[in-house]
Motif scaffolding. Structure first.
Motif, mmCIF file in Angstrom:
data_model
loop_
_atom_site.group_PDB
_atom_site.id
_atom_site.type_symbol
_atom_site.label_atom_id
_atom_site.label_comp_id
_atom_site.label_asym_id
_atom_site.label_seq_id
_atom_site.Cartn_x
_atom_site.Cartn_y
_atom_site.Cartn_z
ATOM 1 N N PRO A 167 -61.070 -8.567 104.158
ATOM 2 C CA PRO A 167 -60.633 -9.615 105.097
ATOM 3 C C PRO A 167 -61.630 -10.747 105.241
ATOM 4 C CG PRO A 167 -61.149 -7.560 106.253
ATOM 5 C CD PRO A 167 -61.170 -7.246 104.811
ATOM 6 N N LYS A 168 -62.911 -10.441 105.127
ATOM 7 C CA LYS A 168 -63.930 -11.490 105.236
ATOM 8 C C LYS A 168 -63.852 -12.442 104.041
ATOM 9 C CE LYS A 168 -67.256 -8.670 107.850
ATOM 10 N NZ LYS A 168 -67.289 -9.528 109.054
ATOM 11 N N MET A 169 -63.711 -11.882 102.842
ATOM 12 C CA MET A 169 -63.621 -12.714 101.649
ATOM 13 C C MET A 169 -62.313 -13.495 101.637
ATOM 14 S SD MET A 169 -65.308 -10.278 98.681
ATOM 15 C CE MET A 169 -65.744 -11.656 97.617
ATOM 16 N N LEU A 170 -61.237 -12.863 102.096
ATOM 17 C CA LEU A 170 -59.946 -13.541 102.142
ATOM 18 C C LEU A 170 -60.003 -14.741 103.086
ATOM 19 C CD1 LEU A 170 -56.994 -13.585 101.250
ATOM 20 C CD2 LEU A 170 -56.469 -12.079 103.186
ATOM 21 N N ASP A 171 -60.623 -14.557 104.257
ATOM 22 C CA ASP A 171 -60.763 -15.669 105.213
ATOM 23 C C ASP A 171 -61.518 -16.835 104.590
ATOM 24 O OD1 ASP A 171 -59.392 -14.298 107.139
ATOM 25 O OD2 ASP A 171 -61.162 -13.671 108.270
ATOM 26 N N LYS A 172 -62.571 -16.515 103.839
ATOM 27 C CA LYS A 172 -63.374 -17.565 103.207
ATOM 28 C C LYS A 172 -62.580 -18.270 102.114
ATOM 29 C CE LYS A 172 -67.321 -19.746 102.935
ATOM 30 N NZ LYS A 172 -67.804 -20.560 104.074
ATOM 31 N N LEU A 173 -61.794 -17.522 101.369
ATOM 32 C CA LEU A 173 -60.961 -18.128 100.328
ATOM 33 C C LEU A 173 -59.923 -19.062 100.937
ATOM 34 C CD1 LEU A 173 -60.437 -14.995 98.058
ATOM 35 C CD2 LEU A 173 -61.588 -17.103 97.353
ATOM 36 N N VAL A 174 -59.342 -18.654 102.048
ATOM 37 C CA VAL A 174 -58.365 -19.500 102.732
ATOM 38 C C VAL A 174 -59.039 -20.749 103.289
ATOM 39 C CG1 VAL A 174 -56.805 -19.651 104.711
ATOM 40 C CG2 VAL A 174 -56.813 -17.585 103.283
ATOM 41 N N GLU A 175 -60.215 -20.549 103.871
ATOM 42 C CA GLU A 175 -60.968 -21.671 104.451
ATOM 43 C C GLU A 175 -61.329 -22.707 103.399
ATOM 44 O OE1 GLU A 175 -65.490 -22.316 106.120
ATOM 45 O OE2 GLU A 175 -64.486 -20.424 106.611
ATOM 46 N N THR A 176 -61.693 -22.254 102.208
ATOM 47 C CA THR A 176 -62.096 -23.175 101.144
ATOM 48 C C THR A 176 -60.921 -23.630 100.284
ATOM 49 O OG1 THR A 176 -62.613 -21.274 99.719
ATOM 50 C CG2 THR A 176 -64.427 -22.219 101.000
#
Length: 420
Positions: A167-176
């Motif tokens: 979930p942390k990596m997914l949030d960052k991918l969405v953010e970027t």
């Protein structure tokens, strides 16, 4: 999170699979041994949905893995999480003929987030979660029973952290805005063709200098025979015969079985045993390779005049842009694609499609077709538009622009840039 003890019977496993049926994702890892078998020996499967985590023992007596395999390779509603999952996926393919789908690989996601091309799991966990993993159990013999608590804790820890990472990596991918970058890579990894081990194509992995149709025909036949022998005996193919020996026999075939005793890499027993007899039958019946199947000595494209220099400029451009965007270069484009672009290829190149074109491909095309060049200003390399009459200049001609700066190199003026 509910941590279940080692699952050693089918009833326990079926109950867990019922809990996981409606999971959003399953973090999956395996422990296996492949030193003494053709197919990897699956010794442990670890699974977590972020709520329930367990280590499942495939070697337990009468263990039925079907409910688990149905979830991993048959349930399209659950996202399967791996880290560098190629070998794990191969195992599931061997067991089911299918691959896990859909899937998410944290190593590939890390490429999109600027954390290197092949970041290790320990480093990724430390970077994102601040945990230092104990890797002491990593190289133990996972086929031995009983497994001790340290081994089980180590194995379960991998998927526990993987479920936290996602979930942390997914949030960052969405953010970027980089989530879509991964779709094609994930589909490529999940493609079953990557894991099919066809004996008829196994010869392509073996190095051979000869391009003689007879030698290549023997190589193809011998490689397929070796693969089937190894599969039947479930031993590594190298235990049947090393690649070098196989290549030598294909190039210089023995006249009869007795001559096998003089082949380097084979024992004298081959001169009169059954496997030696089967080998000679393969050599005798091998057909020359058709001309249209004979591979070229040169792989990839042939670069024209200054083509290799153009490819080098493209690699430089890729390095500059990937550093600016903080993304692994290999996720954007691989060297062979850059060489094809430099050689004039414009079709079927990933870098000229979709997001890759948007962030890099259009500029790579501009470089090859002479619309941009490089400048060095205060030690920093950047690009510039050539403009004017240079707008359609081919990239190999841009190389000649360096000669225009000879006088500047002899008498450098601080207010001017160096252009390539």
């Amino acid at each position: 999170m509910m941590i279940h003890p080692l699952v050693t019977d089918s009833e326990q496993l079926a109950a867990l699979c019922a809990l996981w049926e409606n999971a959003e994702f399953l973090a999956i890892d395996t422990e296996f041994m492949r030193e003494n078998t053709y197919y990897p020996l699956l010794c442990l499967v670890q699974v977590s949905d972020g709520k329930n985590v367990a280590a499942i023992d495939p070697l337990a007596k009468n263990m039925d893995l079907k409910p688990l395999l149905d979830l991993i390779c048959g349930n399209e509603n659950i996202l399967k999480l791996f880290h560098a999952g190629g070998q794990d996926i191969e195992i599931f393919y061997n067991l089911t003929g299918k691959t896990p789908h859909p899937m998410f690989d944290t190593q590939i996601a890390a490429m999109a987030l600027g954390q290197g091309e092949q970041i290790g799991y320990s480093n990724l966990v430390n970077l994102w979660l601040g945990h230092q993993l104990d890797k002491g159990a990593r190289f133990t013999d996972w086929s031995r029973r009983p497994l001790d608590k340290r081994q089980i804790d180590y194995a379960i820890g991998d998927v526990t952290h993987l479920a936290e990472l996602f979930p942390k990596m997914l949030d960052k991918l969405v953010e970027t805005g980089r989530g879509a970058w991964l779709d094609k890579e994930m589909e490529r990894i999940a493609n079953p063709e990557n894991y099919a081990n066809d004996p008829e194509t196994s010869w392509q992995r073996i190095k051979i200098q000869s391009r003689n149709p007879d030698a290549l025909g023997r190589l193809k036949a011998l490689a397929a025979w070796r693969e089937r022998e190894a599969q039947h005996k479930d031993i590594p193919r190298g235990r049947i015969m090393k690649d070098e020996t196989l290549s030598d026999i294909a190039t210089n075939p023995p006249k009869d079985q007795h001559s096998l005793a003089r082949v380097r890499g084979l024992s004298g027993a081959w001169s009169n045993n059954d496997i030696g007899k089967r080998l000679m039958g393969v050599i005798t019946n091998a057909k020359p390779m058709p001309k249209d199947e004979i591979p070229s000595k040169k792989r990839g494209v042939t670069l024209g005049r200054n083509g290799s220099h153009v490819a080098d400029l493209l690699k430089l451009l890729l390095k500059i842009r990937s550093n600016e965007m903080d993304v692994a270069p290999r996720l954007i484009s691989k060297a062979d694609e850059l060489e094809k672009l430099a050689a004039g290829v414009r079709k079927d190149l990933d870098l000229l499609e979709g997001w890759r074109y948007d962030i890099f491909g259009h500029e790579a095309l501009d470089l090859v077709e002479g619309r941009i060049g490089f400048t060095v200003n205060n030690g920093k390399i950047s690009t510039f538009k050539t403009g004017g009459e240079d707008e359609n200049k081919p990239a190999d001609a841009i190389l000649d622009m360096a000669a225009q700066n000879d006088d500047n190199r002899d008498n450098p003026a601080p207010e001017k840039d160096t252009q390539i």
